[in-house]
Design an enzyme around this catalytic site. Structure first.
Site, PDB file in Angstrom:
ATOM      1  N   PRO A 281       0.832  -1.202   0.000  1.00 51.68           N
ATOM      2  CA  PRO A 281       0.000   0.000   0.000  1.00 51.68           C
ATOM      3  C   PRO A 281       0.869   1.256   0.000  1.00 51.68           C
ATOM      4  O   PRO A 281       1.808   1.372   0.777  1.00 51.68           O
ATOM      5  CB  PRO A 281      -0.800  -0.129   1.301  1.00 51.68           C
ATOM      6  CG  PRO A 281      -0.788  -1.594   1.623  1.00 51.68           C
ATOM      7  CD  PRO A 281       0.537  -2.089   1.141  1.00 51.68           C
ATOM      8  N   GLU A 282       0.562   2.181  -0.901  1.00 60.19           N
ATOM      9  CA  GLU A 282       1.300   3.428  -0.992  1.00 60.19           C
ATOM     10  C   GLU A 282       0.404   4.577  -0.527  1.00 60.19           C
ATOM     11  O   GLU A 282      -0.691   4.345  -0.013  1.00 60.19           O
ATOM     12  CB  GLU A 282       1.819   3.615  -2.423  1.00 60.19           C
ATOM     13  CG  GLU A 282       2.775   2.487  -2.835  1.00 60.19           C
ATOM     14  CD  GLU A 282       3.390   2.676  -4.210  1.00 60.19           C
ATOM     15  OE1 GLU A 282       3.317   3.797  -4.750  1.00 60.19           O
ATOM     16  OE2 GLU A 282       3.948   1.705  -4.749  1.00 60.19           O
TER      17      GLU A 282
ATOM     18  N   LYS B 235       2.762   7.346   5.002  1.00 59.06           N
ATOM     19  CA  LYS B 235       1.924   6.146   4.942  1.00 59.06           C
ATOM     20  C   LYS B 235       1.471   5.695   6.325  1.00 59.06           C
ATOM     21  O   LYS B 235       1.055   4.558   6.508  1.00 59.06           O
ATOM     22  CB  LYS B 235       2.671   5.030   4.212  1.00 59.06           C
ATOM     23  CG  LYS B 235       2.941   5.364   2.748  1.00 59.06           C
ATOM     24  CD  LYS B 235       3.380   4.173   1.931  1.00 59.06           C
ATOM     25  CE  LYS B 235       4.788   3.752   2.250  1.00 59.06           C
ATOM     26  NZ  LYS B 235       5.263   2.677   1.345  1.00 59.06           N
TER      27      LYS B 235
ATOM     28  N   HIS C  45      -4.393 -14.175  10.001  1.00 56.97           N
ATOM     29  CA  HIS C  45      -3.621 -12.930   9.933  1.00 56.97           C
ATOM     30  C   HIS C  45      -4.387 -11.704  10.445  1.00 56.97           C
ATOM     31  O   HIS C  45      -3.927 -10.581  10.250  1.00 56.97           O
ATOM     32  CB  HIS C  45      -3.105 -12.654   8.516  1.00 56.97           C
ATOM     33  CG  HIS C  45      -2.388 -13.803   7.892  1.00 56.97           C
ATOM     34  ND1 HIS C  45      -1.295 -14.411   8.484  1.00 56.97           N
ATOM     35  CD2 HIS C  45      -2.617 -14.476   6.722  1.00 56.97           C
ATOM     36  CE1 HIS C  45      -0.877 -15.397   7.700  1.00 56.97           C
ATOM     37  NE2 HIS C  45      -1.656 -15.460   6.646  1.00 56.97           N
TER      38      HIS C  45
ATOM     39  N   ARG D 120       2.159 -10.591   6.187  1.00 53.47           N
ATOM     40  CA  ARG D 120       3.623 -10.577   6.271  1.00 53.47           C
ATOM     41  C   ARG D 120       4.142  -9.923   7.549  1.00 53.47           C
ATOM     42  O   ARG D 120       5.336  -9.952   7.816  1.00 53.47           O
ATOM     43  CB  ARG D 120       4.204  -9.887   5.031  1.00 53.47           C
ATOM     44  CG  ARG D 120       3.843 -10.617   3.733  1.00 53.47           C
ATOM     45  CD  ARG D 120       4.456  -9.970   2.518  1.00 53.47           C
ATOM     46  NE  ARG D 120       5.904 -10.089   2.516  1.00 53.47           N
ATOM     47  CZ  ARG D 120       6.689  -9.582   1.562  1.00 53.47           C
ATOM     48  NH1 ARG D 120       6.153  -8.913   0.552  1.00 53.47           N
ATOM     49  NH2 ARG D 120       7.995  -9.723   1.630  1.00 53.47           N
TER      50      ARG D 120
ATOM     51  N   ARG E  60      22.862  15.655  -6.689  1.00 50.38           N
ATOM     52  CA  ARG E  60      22.434  14.297  -6.357  1.00 50.38           C
ATOM     53  C   ARG E  60      22.619  13.404  -7.579  1.00 50.38           C
ATOM     54  O   ARG E  60      21.915  13.549  -8.583  1.00 50.38           O
ATOM     55  CB  ARG E  60      20.981  14.285  -5.897  1.00 50.38           C
ATOM     56  CG  ARG E  60      20.707  15.099  -4.629  1.00 50.38           C
ATOM     57  CD  ARG E  60      21.416  14.512  -3.414  1.00 50.38           C
ATOM     58  NE  ARG E  60      20.946  13.183  -3.115  1.00 50.38           N
ATOM     59  CZ  ARG E  60      19.882  12.911  -2.363  1.00 50.38           C
ATOM     60  NH1 ARG E  60      19.166  13.898  -1.834  1.00 50.38           N
ATOM     61  NH2 ARG E  60      19.528  11.672  -2.127  1.00 50.38           N
TER      62      ARG E  60
ATOM     63  N   ARG F 230      13.749  -2.923  -6.786  1.00 52.46           N
ATOM     64  CA  ARG F 230      12.372  -2.646  -7.199  1.00 52.46           C
ATOM     65  C   ARG F 230      12.275  -2.683  -8.721  1.00 52.46           C
ATOM     66  O   ARG F 230      13.224  -2.378  -9.429  1.00 52.46           O
ATOM     67  CB  ARG F 230      11.914  -1.270  -6.696  1.00 52.46           C
ATOM     68  CG  ARG F 230      11.897  -1.117  -5.184  1.00 52.46           C
ATOM     69  CD  ARG F 230      10.808  -1.977  -4.563  1.00 52.46           C
ATOM     70  NE  ARG F 230      10.700  -1.755  -3.132  1.00 52.46           N
ATOM     71  CZ  ARG F 230       9.948  -0.819  -2.566  1.00 52.46           C
ATOM     72  NH1 ARG F 230       9.258   0.008  -3.322  1.00 52.46           N
ATOM     73  NH2 ARG F 230       9.894  -0.695  -1.251  1.00 52.46           N
TER      74      ARG F 230
END
Length: 271
Positions: A2-3, A57, A90, A109, A151, A260
């Site tokens: 979830p973002e 988040k 869970h 998880r 950067r 990712r």
């Protein structure tokens, strides 16, 4: 995982059910999440929820004596349920309310979190170093360009750094970079101010659209009422490696960055 849009959808979904409602019980079935659930979460019993906020988040349920912090981790969901809903595998934590409903955290998880922040110092210790909210006025033209000076990291890695800006996770970084025409491998310092400002506006647009469509359901995420999010139907690159670009029909490519998946169009996106 979830973002930001998924967590914001969760906040919007649970708020009408819990604000001004008094907690009658806290049920902990498994303390072993990312951090052990502290006994102090029981401090919420007997208190009404004053408001529900989000920072990055993290969900923040505000009470008169402290804040209950919730994080969905990699696979967590929070649902509003009737108190007599059977417990599933869970289901680790319930916040039970006097009006007959509960908030239930399911986290296969166990990378999520449930914490009690008793004072401002507790909150500052966890949240103080986070960057600005991408949908706030603090995330404005000129901000990304100023942060990116010198950067050398790839722009996608730069965007996903919570010290730079919060909540731009893998899905939405992929989508925003595609719409901005920037390769995920481009060095942050090499992107000029005009393109950075365009990227800023696109990040806001992509995140707002995802929230409006209930988030992105890929595997684990559902809304607070159990319904899926529908932004997955609007994804242009994420999860579409090997398929044709929606703009030019070139085959989308996939690479790994910081462990990712990055999906991009080699024709539409440039350094």
């Amino acid at each position: 995982m979830p973002e930001l849009p998924e967590v914001e959808v969760c906040r919007l979904g649970i708020s009408p059910h819990v604000i001004a409602q008094e907690v009658s019980e806290v049920i902990i079935r498994n303390k072993r999440l990312r951090w052990p659930i502290p006994d102090e979460v029981c401090s919420a019993v007997g208190l009404p929820v004053l408001k529900v906020e989000r920072r990055a988040k993290y969900l923040l349920l505000r009470f008169s004596t402290g804040t209950l912090l919730l994080h969905l981790g990699m696979s967590g969901t929070i649902r509003v349920i009737e108190q007599d809903t059977p417990v599933a595998k869970h289901d680790h934590f319930d916040l039970v309310f006097k009006h007959g409903k509960s908030l239930r955290l399911n986290d296969p998880r166990r990378f999520g979190a449930v914490l009690w922040l008793a004072n401002d110092e507790d909150e500052l210790g966890l949240l103080a170093k986070l960057g600005p909210e991408p949908l706030s006025d603090d995330f404005a033209e000129g901000y990304l360009f100023s942060k990116a000076k010198n950067r050398k990291v790839p722009i996608k890695t730069f965007l996903m750094n919570n010290h730079v800006v919060v909540g731009v996770g893998n899905i939405y970084a992929n989508e925003a970079l595609f719409q901005a025409g920037i390769l995920p491998t481009a060095k942050a310092k090499d992107i000029d101010e005009h393109r950075m400002n365009s990227l800023t506006a696109i990040i806001k647009k992509v995140l707002s659209a995802a929230i409006a469509q209930g988030g992105t359901t890929l595997k684990d995420f559902t809304q607070a009422d159990g319904r899926p999010g529908y932004f997955a139907q609007s994804l242009m690159v994420y999860g579409r490696a090997g398929e044709a670009c929606v703009t030019c029909k070139t085959k989308l490519q996939e690479i790994r960055q910081s462990n990712r998946s990055s999906v991009f169009c080699p024709s539409c996106q440039q350094d």
